[in-house]
Design a protein around this motif. Sequence first.
Motif, PDB file in Angstrom:
ATOM      1  N   HIS A 173       1.208  21.585  33.429  1.00 36.83           N
ATOM      2  CA  HIS A 173       1.210  20.120  33.573  1.00 36.83           C
ATOM      3  C   HIS A 173       2.233  19.503  32.625  1.00 36.83           C
ATOM      4  N   HIS A 196      -2.421  25.979  29.146  1.00 36.97           N
ATOM      5  CA  HIS A 196      -3.390  26.553  28.198  1.00 36.97           C
ATOM      6  C   HIS A 196      -4.626  26.961  28.984  1.00 36.97           C
ATOM      7  N   HIS A 235      -7.300  18.935  34.117  1.00 36.11           N
ATOM      8  CA  HIS A 235      -6.435  20.105  34.256  1.00 36.11           C
ATOM      9  C   HIS A 235      -7.301  21.351  34.159  1.00 36.11           C
ATOM     10  N   HIS A 250       3.582  22.489  30.372  1.00 36.84           N
ATOM     11  CA  HIS A 250       2.897  23.345  29.405  1.00 36.84           C
ATOM     12  C   HIS A 250       1.574  23.780  30.020  1.00 36.84           C
ATOM     13  N   TYR A 303      -8.283  14.230  30.479  1.00 34.16           N
ATOM     14  CA  TYR A 303      -7.525  13.147  29.847  1.00 34.16           C
ATOM     15  C   TYR A 303      -8.048  11.809  30.337  1.00 34.16           C
ATOM     16  N   GLU A 354      -9.018  20.877  30.437  1.00 37.09           N
ATOM     17  CA  GLU A 354      -8.585  19.660  29.747  1.00 37.09           C
ATOM     18  C   GLU A 354      -8.913  18.424  30.579  1.00 37.09           C
TER      19      GLU A 354
HETATM   20 FE   FE2 Z   1      -2.807  20.049  28.312  1.00 33.20          FE
END
Ligand code: FE2
Length: 197
Positions: A170, A132, A164, A130, A138, A136
């Motif tokens: 990812h 975006h 990301h 996916h 994590y 991001e």
């Molecule tokens: Fe993500």
Amino acid sequence: MSRVLNEALAALFRARIGPDPIGGEAARVLAAWPTDWAAPPPQGGAPHHASRHLARALAADGPDPDLRRTLQDVAALLPWRYSYPARADGADLAADIAFAELIGPRGWAGSPAIRVGLTLIGPDTYYPLHSHPAVELYAVLSGTAEWTADREVTARPPGAWVLHEPGTPHAMRTGASPLLAVYSWTGDLKSPSIYVE
Ligand SMILES: [Fe+2]
């Protein structure tokens, strides 16, 4: 209780601030951290199906024991949901993948510059590629999964951080253990994540 969770989450990001790209993104997230956390609204209806994996994820040994204990205390209040439209291949990912936004439009606090929440993936589950436009970050709290980013596959144990960049496809694949991770978004907060496979 929401104040305790607020502090435990902020402490996670604060401890990772540093001169590298992950440390810089942790600092950006913390700079936009909201101070006014509302009392979490009671969850109506039945809990999200995927939340059945949370207790096992929190019971596993790992880093950040204060945060995991706090999450145990608020487990019944966490606003789990699965936010993707149905897939053309019919895979029912909502049974084993869920997200709980804590800072953001659906969270317990708002911020104009960040979204922060939890990702929970049950054992033996593939969260497909996916993408975006948001940046991001994590932090893995529990479970070692195989993380794919830009076609590189890496096993990420609890304590690992993953960054990301915008538009990087990812994916995650869990093994015997559920995966529980904290995510943050900065940049384009409005465009949703979409599947690219
Ligand atoms: Fe993500």
